[in-house]
Scaffold this active site. Structure first.
Site, PDB file in Angstrom:
ATOM      1  N   ARG A  51      19.408  57.286  11.607  1.00  0.00           N
ATOM      2  CA  ARG A  51      19.054  58.315  10.607  1.00  0.00           C
ATOM      3  C   ARG A  51      17.804  57.890   9.843  1.00  0.00           C
ATOM      4  O   ARG A  51      16.960  58.716   9.504  1.00  0.00           O
ATOM      5  CB  ARG A  51      20.240  58.572   9.660  1.00  0.00           C
ATOM      6  CG  ARG A  51      20.041  59.790   8.780  1.00  0.00           C
ATOM      7  CD  ARG A  51      21.307  60.213   8.054  1.00  0.00           C
ATOM      8  NE  ARG A  51      21.739  59.213   7.074  1.00  0.00           N
ATOM      9  CZ  ARG A  51      22.819  59.338   6.313  1.00  0.00           C
ATOM     10  NH1 ARG A  51      23.590  60.411   6.421  1.00  0.00           N
ATOM     11  NH2 ARG A  51      23.165  58.391   5.453  1.00  0.00           N
ATOM     12  N   LYS A 151      16.149  61.480   4.099  1.00  0.00           N
ATOM     13  CA  LYS A 151      16.606  60.695   2.941  1.00  0.00           C
ATOM     14  C   LYS A 151      15.376  60.013   2.348  1.00  0.00           C
ATOM     15  O   LYS A 151      15.126  58.831   2.557  1.00  0.00           O
ATOM     16  CB  LYS A 151      17.676  59.682   3.368  1.00  0.00           C
ATOM     17  CG  LYS A 151      19.070  60.291   3.317  1.00  0.00           C
ATOM     18  CD  LYS A 151      20.152  59.297   3.604  1.00  0.00           C
ATOM     19  CE  LYS A 151      20.495  58.436   2.417  1.00  0.00           C
ATOM     20  NZ  LYS A 151      21.244  59.133   1.373  1.00  0.00           N
ATOM     21  N   GLU A 184      26.290  70.953  -1.105  1.00  0.00           N
ATOM     22  CA  GLU A 184      26.915  69.626  -1.177  1.00  0.00           C
ATOM     23  C   GLU A 184      26.964  69.150  -2.616  1.00  0.00           C
ATOM     24  O   GLU A 184      26.661  69.919  -3.539  1.00  0.00           O
ATOM     25  CB  GLU A 184      26.173  68.635  -0.284  1.00  0.00           C
ATOM     26  CG  GLU A 184      24.700  68.475  -0.626  1.00  0.00           C
ATOM     27  CD  GLU A 184      23.973  67.495   0.280  1.00  0.00           C
ATOM     28  OE1 GLU A 184      24.612  66.767   1.046  1.00  0.00           O
ATOM     29  OE2 GLU A 184      22.735  67.450   0.202  1.00  0.00           O
TER      30      GLU A 184
HETATM   31  N1  PMP Z   1      24.468  64.156   0.732  1.00  0.00           N
HETATM   32  C1  PMP Z   1      23.480  63.446   0.163  1.00  0.00           C
HETATM   33  C2  PMP Z   1      22.386  64.173  -0.531  1.00  0.00           C
HETATM   34  C3  PMP Z   1      23.488  62.041   0.204  1.00  0.00           C
HETATM   35  O1  PMP Z   1      22.492  61.334  -0.349  1.00  0.00           O
HETATM   36  C4  PMP Z   1      24.563  61.379   0.838  1.00  0.00           C
HETATM   37  C5  PMP Z   1      24.605  59.876   0.852  1.00  0.00           C
HETATM   38  N2  PMP Z   1      23.851  59.361   1.903  1.00  0.00           N
HETATM   39  C6  PMP Z   1      25.570  62.152   1.433  1.00  0.00           C
HETATM   40  C7  PMP Z   1      25.495  63.543   1.369  1.00  0.00           C
HETATM   41  C8  PMP Z   1      26.691  61.510   2.194  1.00  0.00           C
HETATM   42  O2  PMP Z   1      26.186  60.934   3.366  1.00  0.00           O
HETATM   43  P1  PMP Z   1      26.820  59.614   3.997  1.00  0.00           P
HETATM   44  O3  PMP Z   1      28.236  59.963   4.337  1.00  0.00           O
HETATM   45  O4  PMP Z   1      25.989  59.355   5.196  1.00  0.00           O
HETATM   46  O5  PMP Z   1      26.738  58.549   2.970  1.00  0.00           O
END
Ligand code: PMP
Length: 293
Positions: A51, A151, A184
């Site tokens: 990622r 990210k 989210e």
């Molecule tokens: N949404 C956002 C905006 C995030 O920054 C994260 C953390 N990485 C998540 C969702 C959850 O992703 P993950 O399960 O890969 O940590």
């Protein structure tokens, strides 16, 4: 002493420095990943590194290492810090541009940083009692602006959501997309359960393709539970039997109140609890990457 990997070497935390001319500092021009290690198992390390490469590609940011080299840096940093249960932060900056120019192509020295800190879990009360959230005014940045899949070190959208949640006196915010559908949380994906079916918004609605989200969907399917990706409204959330959020740091946390509406019976529901227990075992046992001490 905490060892940090930066710019090709392991240095003490107090010696880990980047330039004030680094584009990440001046413009948020860089990317990151948050990862967890559980008793020496680095959960889905390969997925996190891939990622990171996808985020880098979107920004035309050169990654100075291969996937395998980055995996080894993570394991070596954990090992030097004698950490087995930890939070790992990877950061890749654009590097110094020698001035204030926005031009990223004059930055020749990207900085790759790996930081590890001891981290076990959030306070137990969140898992036992669940958390309260509110819908916040800040909307998820659209995919045709800065894609939520990147990210990047520009996390101001999420910082604003955090501010709004804190100002409302709750633990997290529910972020809608510009169409008003559920996207989210600040750094968590959102799920709801209704009549035994688990639903979450598709990534096209503004949700990051969370690695915990994917793992939870796989685990639920393996437990014989139907999982759907579909457009989610606030009404779906208000009237759900259960709501939970997922993320690397939070794992799986029950949401028991949304905008003043009590969800289910006001405690983390059966599906949330079962998935949490299954996930806790899964993160310990199923991965191949183990820190060597
Ligand atoms: N949404 C956002 C905006 C995030 O920054 C994260 C953390 N990485 C998540 C969702 C959850 O992703 P993950 O399960 O890969 O940590």
């Amino acid at each position: 002493m905490n060892w940090i990997f930066i710019n090709g070497e392991y240095v003490r935390q107090e010696d880990a420095k980047i330039s004030i001319y680094d584009h990440s500092f001046l413009f948020g021009d860089g990317i990151f990943e948050g990862i967890r290690a559980y008793s020496g198992n680095v959960f889905r390390l390969r997925e996190h590194v891939l990622r990171l490469f996808d985020s880098a590609k979107a920004l035309l940011l050169p990654v100075p290492y291969t996937v395998e080299q980055i995996e080894n840096i993570v394991l070596e940093t954990l090992s030097r810090n004698k950490l087995e249960t930890a939070y790992i932060r990877l950061i890749l900056t654009r590097g110094e541009g020698g001035g204030f120019s926005l031009d990223p192509f004059i930055c020749k020295d990207p900085q790759f940083i790996c930081i590890t800190v001891a981290f076990d879990a959030f306070p137990e009360k969140y898992y036992n009692s669940g958390i309260e959230i509110v819908t916040v005014p800040t909307r998820r940045n659209r995919a045709d602006v800065l894609s939520p899949q990147v990210k990047s070190l520009n996390y101001l959208n999420n910082v604003l959501v955090k501010i709004e949640a804190i100002n409302a006196g709750v633990q997290d915010g529910l972020m809608l997309n510009t169409e008003g559908f559920v996207a989210e949380g600040t750094t968590q994906n959102v799920f709801f359960v209704k009549n035994g079916i688990i639903c979450t918004p598709p990534c096209s609605q503004g949700a990051l393709e969370g690695i915990t989200r994917n793992a939870v969907m796989e685990l639920a399917a393996g437990m014989g539970i139907t999982v759907k990706e579909q457009t989610v409204t606030r009404h779906d959330i208000y009237t759900a039997d259960e709501v939970f959020m997922t993320g690397t740091a939070a794992e799986i946390i029950g949401v028991v109140k949304v905008d003043g509406r009590v969800i289910g019976n006001g405690t983390p529901g059966e599906y949330t609890r079962r998935l949490y227990q299954t996930y806790k075992m899964f993160v310990l046992g199923s991965e191949i990457h183990t820190a060597q001490h």
